[in-house]
Motif scaffolding. Structure first.
Motif, PDB file in Angstrom:
ATOM      1  N   VAL A  41       0.843  -1.206   0.000  1.00 51.00           N
ATOM      2  CA  VAL A  41       0.000   0.000   0.000  1.00 51.00           C
ATOM      3  C   VAL A  41       0.871   1.246   0.000  1.00 51.00           C
ATOM      4  CG1 VAL A  41      -1.745   1.281   1.289  1.00 51.00           C
ATOM      5  CG2 VAL A  41      -1.879  -1.204   1.158  1.00 51.00           C
ATOM      6  N   PHE A  42       1.906   1.246   0.825  1.00 50.25           N
ATOM      7  CA  PHE A  42       2.797   2.405   0.866  1.00 50.25           C
ATOM      8  C   PHE A  42       3.531   2.591  -0.451  1.00 50.25           C
ATOM      9  CE2 PHE A  42       2.579   1.638   5.507  1.00 50.25           C
ATOM     10  CZ  PHE A  42       2.036   2.856   5.833  1.00 50.25           C
ATOM     11  N   ASP A  43       3.942   1.497  -1.048  1.00 50.68           N
ATOM     12  CA  ASP A  43       4.640   1.599  -2.333  1.00 50.68           C
ATOM     13  C   ASP A  43       3.713   2.122  -3.420  1.00 50.68           C
ATOM     14  OD1 ASP A  43       6.846   0.605  -1.041  1.00 50.68           O
ATOM     15  OD2 ASP A  43       6.510  -1.463  -1.710  1.00 50.68           O
ATOM     16  N   LYS A  44       2.455   1.736  -3.378  1.00 53.26           N
ATOM     17  CA  LYS A  44       1.505   2.156  -4.400  1.00 53.26           C
ATOM     18  C   LYS A  44       1.215   3.655  -4.333  1.00 53.26           C
ATOM     19  CE  LYS A  44      -3.014   1.095  -6.317  1.00 53.26           C
ATOM     20  NZ  LYS A  44      -4.164   0.218  -6.289  1.00 53.26           N
ATOM     21  N   TYR A  45       1.086   4.192  -3.129  1.00 50.05           N
ATOM     22  CA  TYR A  45       0.709   5.595  -2.956  1.00 50.05           C
ATOM     23  C   TYR A  45       1.893   6.474  -2.552  1.00 50.05           C
ATOM     24  CZ  TYR A  45      -3.980   3.705  -3.091  1.00 50.05           C
ATOM     25  OH  TYR A  45      -5.123   3.067  -3.473  1.00 50.05           O
ATOM     26  N   GLN A  46       3.086   6.069  -2.892  1.00 47.24           N
ATOM     27  CA  GLN A  46       4.268   6.825  -2.515  1.00 47.24           C
ATOM     28  C   GLN A  46       4.315   8.194  -3.199  1.00 47.24           C
ATOM     29  OE1 GLN A  46       7.798   4.672  -3.351  1.00 47.24           O
ATOM     30  NE2 GLN A  46       9.116   6.033  -2.168  1.00 47.24           N
ATOM     31  N   ASP A  47       3.802   8.300  -4.422  1.00 48.91           N
ATOM     32  CA  ASP A  47       3.862   9.551  -5.174  1.00 48.91           C
ATOM     33  C   ASP A  47       2.759  10.534  -4.795  1.00 48.91           C
ATOM     34  OD1 ASP A  47       6.049   8.545  -6.524  1.00 48.91           O
ATOM     35  OD2 ASP A  47       4.815   7.635  -8.084  1.00 48.91           O
ATOM     36  N   ASP A  48       1.646  10.044  -4.286  1.00 44.87           N
ATOM     37  CA  ASP A  48       0.516  10.910  -3.923  1.00 44.87           C
ATOM     38  C   ASP A  48       0.494  11.087  -2.409  1.00 44.87           C
ATOM     39  OD1 ASP A  48      -1.847  12.278  -3.679  1.00 44.87           O
ATOM     40  OD2 ASP A  48      -3.036  10.864  -4.858  1.00 44.87           O
ATOM     41  N   SER A  49       0.866  12.282  -1.949  1.00 44.37           N
ATOM     42  CA  SER A  49       1.015  12.496  -0.507  1.00 44.37           C
ATOM     43  C   SER A  49      -0.304  12.386   0.250  1.00 44.37           C
ATOM     44  CB  SER A  49       1.652  13.856  -0.236  1.00 44.37           C
ATOM     45  OG  SER A  49       0.781  14.884  -0.678  1.00 44.37           O
ATOM     46  N   LEU A  50      -1.407  12.838  -0.338  1.00 42.09           N
ATOM     47  CA  LEU A  50      -2.691  12.771   0.350  1.00 42.09           C
ATOM     48  C   LEU A  50      -3.148  11.321   0.525  1.00 42.09           C
ATOM     49  CD1 LEU A  50      -4.991  14.391   1.588  1.00 42.09           C
ATOM     50  CD2 LEU A  50      -6.066  14.443  -0.660  1.00 42.09           C
ATOM     51  N   LYS A  51      -3.021  10.529  -0.526  1.00 40.54           N
ATOM     52  CA  LYS A  51      -3.407   9.117  -0.420  1.00 40.54           C
ATOM     53  C   LYS A  51      -2.458   8.367   0.510  1.00 40.54           C
ATOM     54  CE  LYS A  51      -5.770   8.728  -4.823  1.00 40.54           C
ATOM     55  NZ  LYS A  51      -5.805   8.085  -6.130  1.00 40.54           N
ATOM     56  N   HIS A  52      -1.199   8.758   0.524  1.00 39.04           N
ATOM     57  CA  HIS A  52      -0.239   8.124   1.430  1.00 39.04           C
ATOM     58  C   HIS A  52      -0.595   8.421   2.881  1.00 39.04           C
ATOM     59  CE1 HIS A  52       3.582   7.492   3.549  1.00 39.04           C
ATOM     60  NE2 HIS A  52       3.736   6.512   2.667  1.00 39.04           N
ATOM     61  N   ARG A  53      -0.961   9.672   3.177  1.00 42.34           N
ATOM     62  CA  ARG A  53      -1.385  10.023   4.543  1.00 42.34           C
ATOM     63  C   ARG A  53      -2.655   9.283   4.928  1.00 42.34           C
ATOM     64  NH1 ARG A  53      -1.669  16.204   4.341  1.00 42.34           N
ATOM     65  NH2 ARG A  53      -3.438  15.749   5.667  1.00 42.34           N
TER      66      ARG A  53
END
Length: 115
Positions: A41-53
């Motif tokens: 999950v973290f690897d998938k949303y690494q580029d999008d800060s809002l989705k990562h948070r």
């Protein structure tokens, strides 16, 4: 008057001390070490800060949630499958499941943590 001043200082100190952030559950590292598949999950949303948070928030709060497991729950879920097909009304489906599997009670199922 001096007693009120001391009381006021103590109250302010207690209010300020209560505003500190302390962790209630396990840390994010503990959760990821217990379930390494969540790293995807973290690897998938690494580029999008809002989705990562958002992913961090959901994973940190995962230990406080649970699901139900058990054969009684599977029997009860048949009600929703049959009703979803539109072949029977809910009361007819519930009656047929009660006849076939017995009545549903919450104590018959087991609470499983999600983590």
């Amino acid at each position: 008057m001096k007693k009120h001043g001391i009381l006021l200082i103590v109250c302010i100190f207690l209010i300020l001390a209560s505003c500190t952030k302390s962790s209630v559950g396990p840390s994010l590292e503990d959760i990821l070490s217990a379930n390494p598949k969540l790293q995807v999950v973290f690897d998938k949303y690494q580029d999008d800060s809002l989705k990562h948070r958002a992913a961090v928030f959901l994973i940190e709060n995962l230990p406080f949630h649970y699901s139900y497991e058990g054969e009684a729950l599977n029997d009860y879920l048949k009600l929703f499958e049959l009703h979803g097909k539109g072949t029977m009304y809910p009361d007819k489906v519930l009656d047929s499941i009660k006849r076939a599997c017995g009545s549903f009670h919450l104590f018959m199922i087991v609470k499983e943590p999600l983590m």
